[in-house]
Design a protein around this motif. Structure first.
Motif, mmCIF file in Angstrom:
data_model
loop_
_atom_site.group_PDB
_atom_site.id
_atom_site.type_symbol
_atom_site.label_atom_id
_atom_site.label_comp_id
_atom_site.label_asym_id
_atom_site.label_seq_id
_atom_site.Cartn_x
_atom_site.Cartn_y
_atom_site.Cartn_z
ATOM 1 N N GLN A 152 6.327 84.636 34.052
ATOM 2 C CA GLN A 152 5.376 85.065 33.148
ATOM 3 C C GLN A 152 4.105 85.908 33.882
ATOM 4 O OE1 GLN A 152 4.083 82.326 29.985
ATOM 5 N NE2 GLN A 152 5.627 81.323 30.412
ATOM 6 N N ALA A 153 3.918 85.548 35.076
ATOM 7 C CA ALA A 153 2.779 85.976 36.028
ATOM 8 C C ALA A 153 3.406 87.403 36.294
ATOM 9 C CB ALA A 153 2.514 85.219 37.286
ATOM 10 N N ALA A 154 4.327 87.452 36.858
ATOM 11 C CA ALA A 154 4.969 88.713 37.548
ATOM 12 C C ALA A 154 5.215 89.815 36.552
ATOM 13 C CB ALA A 154 6.064 88.455 38.490
ATOM 14 N N GLY A 155 5.506 89.347 35.405
ATOM 15 C CA GLY A 155 5.986 89.908 34.168
ATOM 16 C C GLY A 155 4.837 90.462 33.237
ATOM 17 N N GLY A 156 3.829 89.843 33.362
ATOM 18 C CA GLY A 156 2.709 90.483 32.606
ATOM 19 C C GLY A 156 2.098 89.487 31.365
ATOM 20 N N LEU A 157 2.942 88.528 30.882
ATOM 21 C CA LEU A 157 2.714 87.775 29.844
ATOM 22 C C LEU A 157 1.284 87.028 30.221
ATOM 23 C CD1 LEU A 157 3.479 86.562 26.906
ATOM 24 C CD2 LEU A 157 4.831 85.032 28.332
ATOM 25 N N SER A 210 17.582 89.403 34.095
ATOM 26 C CA SER A 210 16.524 88.414 34.557
ATOM 27 C C SER A 210 15.537 88.261 33.974
ATOM 28 C CB SER A 210 16.253 89.271 35.954
ATOM 29 O OG SER A 210 15.403 90.510 35.581
ATOM 30 N N LEU A 211 14.693 87.207 34.404
ATOM 31 C CA LEU A 211 13.372 86.759 33.878
ATOM 32 C C LEU A 211 12.429 88.014 33.653
ATOM 33 C CD1 LEU A 211 14.959 84.074 34.588
ATOM 34 C CD2 LEU A 211 12.469 83.210 34.731
ATOM 35 N N PHE A 212 12.344 88.778 35.014
ATOM 36 C CA PHE A 212 11.553 89.717 34.988
ATOM 37 C C PHE A 212 11.993 90.730 33.929
ATOM 38 C CE2 PHE A 212 10.158 93.699 37.011
ATOM 39 C CZ PHE A 212 8.550 93.439 36.932
ATOM 40 N N PRO A 225 13.139 83.926 44.642
ATOM 41 C CA PRO A 225 13.301 82.864 43.602
ATOM 42 C C PRO A 225 12.423 83.141 42.562
ATOM 43 C CG PRO A 225 12.169 82.037 45.309
ATOM 44 C CD PRO A 225 12.288 83.364 45.817
ATOM 45 N N GLY A 226 12.500 82.345 41.588
ATOM 46 C CA GLY A 226 11.652 82.351 40.282
ATOM 47 C C GLY A 226 11.933 81.473 39.298
ATOM 48 N N TYR A 227 10.819 80.964 38.830
ATOM 49 C CA TYR A 227 10.622 79.860 37.803
ATOM 50 C C TYR A 227 10.057 80.583 36.678
ATOM 51 C CZ TYR A 227 12.194 75.970 40.637
ATOM 52 O OH TYR A 227 13.012 74.969 41.361
ATOM 53 N N MET A 249 8.698 81.171 27.912
ATOM 54 C CA MET A 249 9.189 82.714 27.455
ATOM 55 C C MET A 249 9.770 83.503 28.320
ATOM 56 S SD MET A 249 8.717 82.605 24.442
ATOM 57 C CE MET A 249 9.296 84.363 24.075
ATOM 58 N N GLY A 250 9.851 83.029 29.670
ATOM 59 C CA GLY A 250 10.270 83.661 30.698
ATOM 60 C C GLY A 250 11.975 83.058 30.645
ATOM 61 N N ASP A 251 12.074 81.754 30.860
ATOM 62 C CA ASP A 251 13.510 81.472 30.903
ATOM 63 C C ASP A 251 14.034 81.727 29.535
ATOM 64 O OD1 ASP A 251 13.941 80.230 33.443
ATOM 65 O OD2 ASP A 251 12.529 78.607 33.060
ATOM 66 N N LEU A 252 13.350 81.210 28.448
ATOM 67 C CA LEU A 252 14.101 81.593 27.014
ATOM 68 C C LEU A 252 14.375 82.733 26.681
ATOM 69 C CD1 LEU A 252 11.863 79.038 25.159
ATOM 70 C CD2 LEU A 252 14.144 78.623 26.016
ATOM 71 N N GLY A 253 13.399 83.858 27.167
ATOM 72 C CA GLY A 253 13.935 85.154 26.845
ATOM 73 C C GLY A 253 15.069 85.543 27.676
ATOM 74 N N ALA A 254 15.343 85.167 28.821
ATOM 75 C CA ALA A 254 16.533 85.542 29.701
ATOM 76 C C ALA A 254 17.625 84.709 28.926
ATOM 77 C CB ALA A 254 16.158 85.236 31.114
ATOM 78 N N GLY A 255 17.510 83.603 28.502
ATOM 79 C CA GLY A 255 18.769 83.077 28.021
ATOM 80 C C GLY A 255 18.996 83.733 26.646
ATOM 81 N N LEU A 256 18.162 84.151 25.952
ATOM 82 C CA LEU A 256 18.382 84.789 24.667
ATOM 83 C C LEU A 256 19.204 86.222 24.824
ATOM 84 C CD1 LEU A 256 15.313 83.895 22.514
ATOM 85 C CD2 LEU A 256 17.717 83.281 22.033
ATOM 86 N N PHE A 257 18.532 87.143 25.778
ATOM 87 C CA PHE A 257 19.162 88.310 26.249
ATOM 88 C C PHE A 257 20.636 87.917 26.854
ATOM 89 C CE2 PHE A 257 14.811 90.058 25.668
ATOM 90 C CZ PHE A 257 15.317 91.196 24.688
ATOM 91 N N GLY A 258 20.691 87.043 27.589
ATOM 92 C CA GLY A 258 21.941 86.666 28.196
ATOM 93 C C GLY A 258 22.910 86.232 27.181
ATOM 94 N N ILE A 259 22.713 85.675 26.099
ATOM 95 C CA ILE A 259 23.730 85.373 25.107
ATOM 96 C C ILE A 259 24.068 86.812 24.446
ATOM 97 C CG2 ILE A 259 23.820 84.443 22.749
ATOM 98 C CD1 ILE A 259 21.763 82.396 23.691
#
Length: 390
Positions: free
Chosen positions: A150-155, A205-207, A143-145, A173-183
């Motif tokens: 942000q921790a797993a992905g280096g930010l 994915s967020l990662f 699961p991921g929040y 930025m984890g959630d919003l980045g995935a939302g933007l790329f999803g769009i």
């Protein structure tokens, strides 16, 4: 901002079934709604989207977190785990164009709404699946929040002061980045469907999106093999490009080339810095960034933020005070570009941040307020004559 229902609607006629919750998926579907799509948000009868309770603050019964990413949608309550609810959703998909979901990989709901089964019955569907870590690999079922991403992905390792504790970014930025790329994934799949008539299974994915946003940090590491470290407000490839303390606060300068550095030196009456072998070229300034920052900090400490911002702007050096959100929302420039509008809400006029893209000079209007829990259940499900809770 124009808040009327007229205005550009590039996605008019597109129907989206939103099975997602929290932030990444709802942000994507709100953006699709802003662009004119009809978005039906499916929520569990017992409480709905968890962010309705993510407060305070609250406006009416709902937390402002929920209100931030759900305008323009219709809320319909359906128990997705019931056979009746699943049959109902399947009927809704007959004339839908897009499904957005963030079911945990391997969960019962992901199995129920498996794309292979959906596409067999509804080959026109574009399905966007947003997960924490992607479709493959040892972390795929985790699961991921946002903070986990942000921790797993280096930010978090790159955010904060050198040698200090790791910090998350101020925005999600984890959630919003995935939302933007999803769009981007949804829109490109719709373009392809216009040629082929068939939908797509779009995943992100967020990662993955955290990695995509590493950009120069990644190429720096690939080139020299050195582990990137947090640098405060400084830039790994430019100098000076950071915040500096003045006598009464902080401001930033962004020197992106040698000409701008010469202009900076002229403005602060230190032209010798621009002629120095240690600072003349950007590569020299990056290598000697600590000494340069010390010199500039000593100069800037001698006067106020307003003084330096006014002076440097006069010399065409990119500069800005570090502003708080209340200052930004009261700024004449913010008003001029029309990024803040209102929608009618049962508690009164609700202020919202608009969609940040304009079409032929017109920004998509804010159409309807974030819906109350189950507000449109009877309206939407009436055509199906369904005995599903509402």
């Amino acid at each position: 901002m124009n808040t009327a229902t007229s205005g550009p609607a590039p996605l008019a006629g597109i129907k989206v079934i939103d099975l997602s919750k929290i932030l990444a998926g709802p942000y994507a579907t709100m953006s699709l709604a802003d662009l004119g799509a009809e978005v039906i948000k499916i929520e569990h009868p017992d409480g709905g989207d968890p962010t309705r309770g993510w407060g305070p603050p609250f406006v009416g019964d709902d937390a402002t977190y929920y209100l931030a990413v759900n305008r323009g949608k219709k809320s319909v309550t359906v128990d997705l785990k019931s056979e009746e609810g699943q049959r109902l959703i399947d009927r809704m998909l007959e004339d839908a164009d897009v499904v957005v979901e963030n079911f945990r990989p391997g969960s019962s709901l992901q199995q129920v709404f498996d794309y292979r089964d959906l596409s067999a019955r509804h080959p026109h569907l574009v399905v966007l699946h947003i997960s924490a870590f992607g479709e493959e690999g040892p972390l795929r079922d985790e699961p991921g929040y946002d903070m986990v991403a942000q921790a797993a992905g280096g930010l978090m390792s790159l955010t904060g002061e050198p040698g200090g504790a790791p910090m998350k970014s101020g925005y999600a930025m984890g959630d919003l980045g995935a939302g933007l790329f999803g769009i981007i994934g949804v829109l490109s799949a719709l373009v392809e469907r216009s040629r082929t008539g068939r939908g797509q299974y779009v995943t992100t994915s967020l990662f993955e999106c955290q990695l995509a946003m590493h950009v120069n940090w990644a190429t720096n590491y690939f080139a020299d093999g050195q582990r990137p470290q947090a640098m405060g407000s400084a830039h790994p490839n430019l100098a000076p490009y950071q915040a500096f303390p003045a006598s009464d606060g902080h401001f930033v300068i962004a020197v992106g080339n040698d000409k701008l550095f010469a202009a900076l030196c002229a403005a602060i009456r230190k032209p010798e810095l621009a002629d120095s072998d240690d600072f003349r070229r950007n590569r020299d300034r990056v290598q000697n960034r600590e000494r340069l920052a010390a010199v500039l900090s000593e100069v800037f400490a001698g006067d106020t933020v307003d003084h330096w911002v006014t002076l440097l702007k006069a010399h065409e050096v990119p500069v800005s005070p570090i502003r708080h959100l209340d200052e930004i929302y009261d700024d004449p420039h913010t008003e001029a570009i029309g990024m803040i509008g209102t929608v009618p809400h049962h508690t009164g006029a609700l202020r919202q941040i608009g969609f940040p893209v304009s079409y032929s000079g017109v920004r998509p209007p804010l159409r309807t307020a974030p819906p109350r829990h189950g507000e449109h259940t009877r309206e939407v499900l009436g055509e199906f004559d369904a005995a599903v809770v509402g």
